[in-house]
Design a protein around this motif. Structure first.
Motif, PDB file in Angstrom:
ATOM      1  N   PHE A  46       0.722  -1.250   0.027  1.00  0.00           N
ATOM      2  CA  PHE A  46       0.127   0.001  -0.037  1.00  0.00           C
ATOM      3  C   PHE A  46       0.800   1.316   0.142  1.00  0.00           C
ATOM      4  O   PHE A  46       0.545   2.023  -0.728  1.00  0.00           O
ATOM      5  N   LEU A  47       1.969   1.452   0.776  1.00  0.00           N
ATOM      6  CA  LEU A  47       2.955   2.551   0.915  1.00  0.00           C
ATOM      7  C   LEU A  47       3.461   2.504  -0.491  1.00  0.00           C
ATOM      8  O   LEU A  47       3.653   3.676  -0.852  1.00  0.00           O
ATOM      9  N   MET A  48       3.919   1.549  -1.110  1.00  0.00           N
ATOM     10  CA  MET A  48       4.700   1.704  -2.345  1.00  0.00           C
ATOM     11  C   MET A  48       3.818   2.272  -3.542  1.00  0.00           C
ATOM     12  O   MET A  48       4.010   2.740  -4.334  1.00  0.00           O
ATOM     13  N   SER A  49       2.338   1.548  -3.472  1.00  0.00           N
ATOM     14  CA  SER A  49       1.622   2.050  -4.591  1.00  0.00           C
ATOM     15  C   SER A  49       0.821   3.317  -4.215  1.00  0.00           C
ATOM     16  O   SER A  49       0.145   3.947  -5.336  1.00  0.00           O
ATOM     17  N   SER A  50       1.021   4.081  -3.191  1.00  0.00           N
ATOM     18  CA  SER A  50       0.401   5.414  -3.020  1.00  0.00           C
ATOM     19  C   SER A  50       1.373   6.499  -3.257  1.00  0.00           C
ATOM     20  O   SER A  50       2.325   6.441  -2.932  1.00  0.00           O
ATOM     21  N   THR A  51       0.633   7.634  -3.774  1.00  0.00           N
ATOM     22  CA  THR A  51       1.666   9.056  -3.596  1.00  0.00           C
ATOM     23  C   THR A  51       0.864   9.834  -2.817  1.00  0.00           C
ATOM     24  O   THR A  51      -0.503   9.740  -2.707  1.00  0.00           O
ATOM     25  N   GLY A  52       1.414  10.977  -2.284  1.00  0.00           N
ATOM     26  CA  GLY A  52       0.716  12.004  -1.449  1.00  0.00           C
ATOM     27  C   GLY A  52       0.925  11.496   0.075  1.00  0.00           C
ATOM     28  O   GLY A  52       0.282  12.188   0.939  1.00  0.00           O
ATOM     29  N   ASP A  53       1.504  10.477   0.348  1.00  0.00           N
ATOM     30  CA  ASP A  53       1.665  10.049   1.772  1.00  0.00           C
ATOM     31  C   ASP A  53       3.124  10.725   2.529  1.00  0.00           C
ATOM     32  O   ASP A  53       3.546  11.712   1.821  1.00  0.00           O
ATOM     33  N   VAL A  54       3.028  10.404   3.497  1.00  0.00           N
ATOM     34  CA  VAL A  54       4.206  11.074   4.182  1.00  0.00           C
ATOM     35  C   VAL A  54       5.705  10.784   3.588  1.00  0.00           C
ATOM     36  O   VAL A  54       6.416  11.504   3.530  1.00  0.00           O
ATOM     37  N   LEU A  55       5.732   9.507   3.253  1.00  0.00           N
ATOM     38  CA  LEU A  55       7.103   9.099   2.594  1.00  0.00           C
ATOM     39  C   LEU A  55       7.351   9.941   1.095  1.00  0.00           C
ATOM     40  O   LEU A  55       8.346  10.243   0.992  1.00  0.00           O
ATOM     41  N   SER A  56       6.241  10.188   0.589  1.00  0.00           N
ATOM     42  CA  SER A  56       6.432  10.800  -0.891  1.00  0.00           C
ATOM     43  C   SER A  56       6.660  12.236  -0.679  1.00  0.00           C
ATOM     44  O   SER A  56       7.256  12.922  -1.303  1.00  0.00           O
ATOM     45  N   LYS A  57       5.946  12.858   0.356  1.00  0.00           N
ATOM     46  CA  LYS A  57       6.003  14.362   0.705  1.00  0.00           C
ATOM     47  C   LYS A  57       7.422  14.623   1.199  1.00  0.00           C
ATOM     48  O   LYS A  57       7.875  15.646   0.501  1.00  0.00           O
ATOM     49  N   SER A  58       8.156  13.769   1.879  1.00  0.00           N
ATOM     50  CA  SER A  58       9.368  14.114   2.260  1.00  0.00           C
ATOM     51  C   SER A  58      10.339  14.092   1.200  1.00  0.00           C
ATOM     52  O   SER A  58      11.212  14.694   1.103  1.00  0.00           O
ATOM     53  N   GLY A  59      10.286  12.986   0.315  1.00  0.00           N
ATOM     54  CA  GLY A  59      10.858  12.904  -0.892  1.00  0.00           C
ATOM     55  C   GLY A  59      10.753  14.164  -1.924  1.00  0.00           C
ATOM     56  O   GLY A  59      11.775  14.765  -2.416  1.00  0.00           O
TER      57      GLY A  59
END
Length: 106
Positions: A46-59
């Motif tokens: 789920f984390l790898m398939s989503s964008t706009g979450d905490v991980l992609s925002k920091s990137g």
């Protein structure tokens, strides 16, 4: 569509084999290993398939800072890509319940 279903089936088989192997190598309870492992796989997918979450925002913020503000961030829009890895991980989680209630996992 056939290729997509083949990849989903491959993901399910690989995840089930991996969880079964972990249970054998580390001599743990197969029921607990399959439940926790399939939960971890599903959350990771789920984390790898989503964008706009905490991980992609920091990137995205790191790219924004590296380019001195010339990068347009995409924080407004959250998307979820239904990938074969996500579908296979959810099916692996479902297979845990099927195998448990049929009595194969005891």
């Amino acid at each position: 569509m056939k290729r997509y279903m083949l990849v989903v089936l491959l993901v399910v088989v690989v995840e089930l084999c991996l969880l079964f192997g972990i249970s054998l190598v580390f001599d743990t309870n197969l029921v607990n290993t399959m439940f926790l492992g399939s939960c971890i796989f599903a959350i990771f997918a789920f984390l790898m398939s989503s964008t706009g979450d905490v991980l992609s925002k920091s990137g995205q913020m790191a790219v924004f800072d590296a380019l001195l503000g010339n990068y347009k961030t995409q924080h407004e829009k959250m998307t979820l890509k239904i990938s074969p890895f996500l579908v296979g991980s959810i099916l692996c989680f479902g297979m845990y319940f099927v195998l448990y209630y049929l009595g194969f996992l005891t």
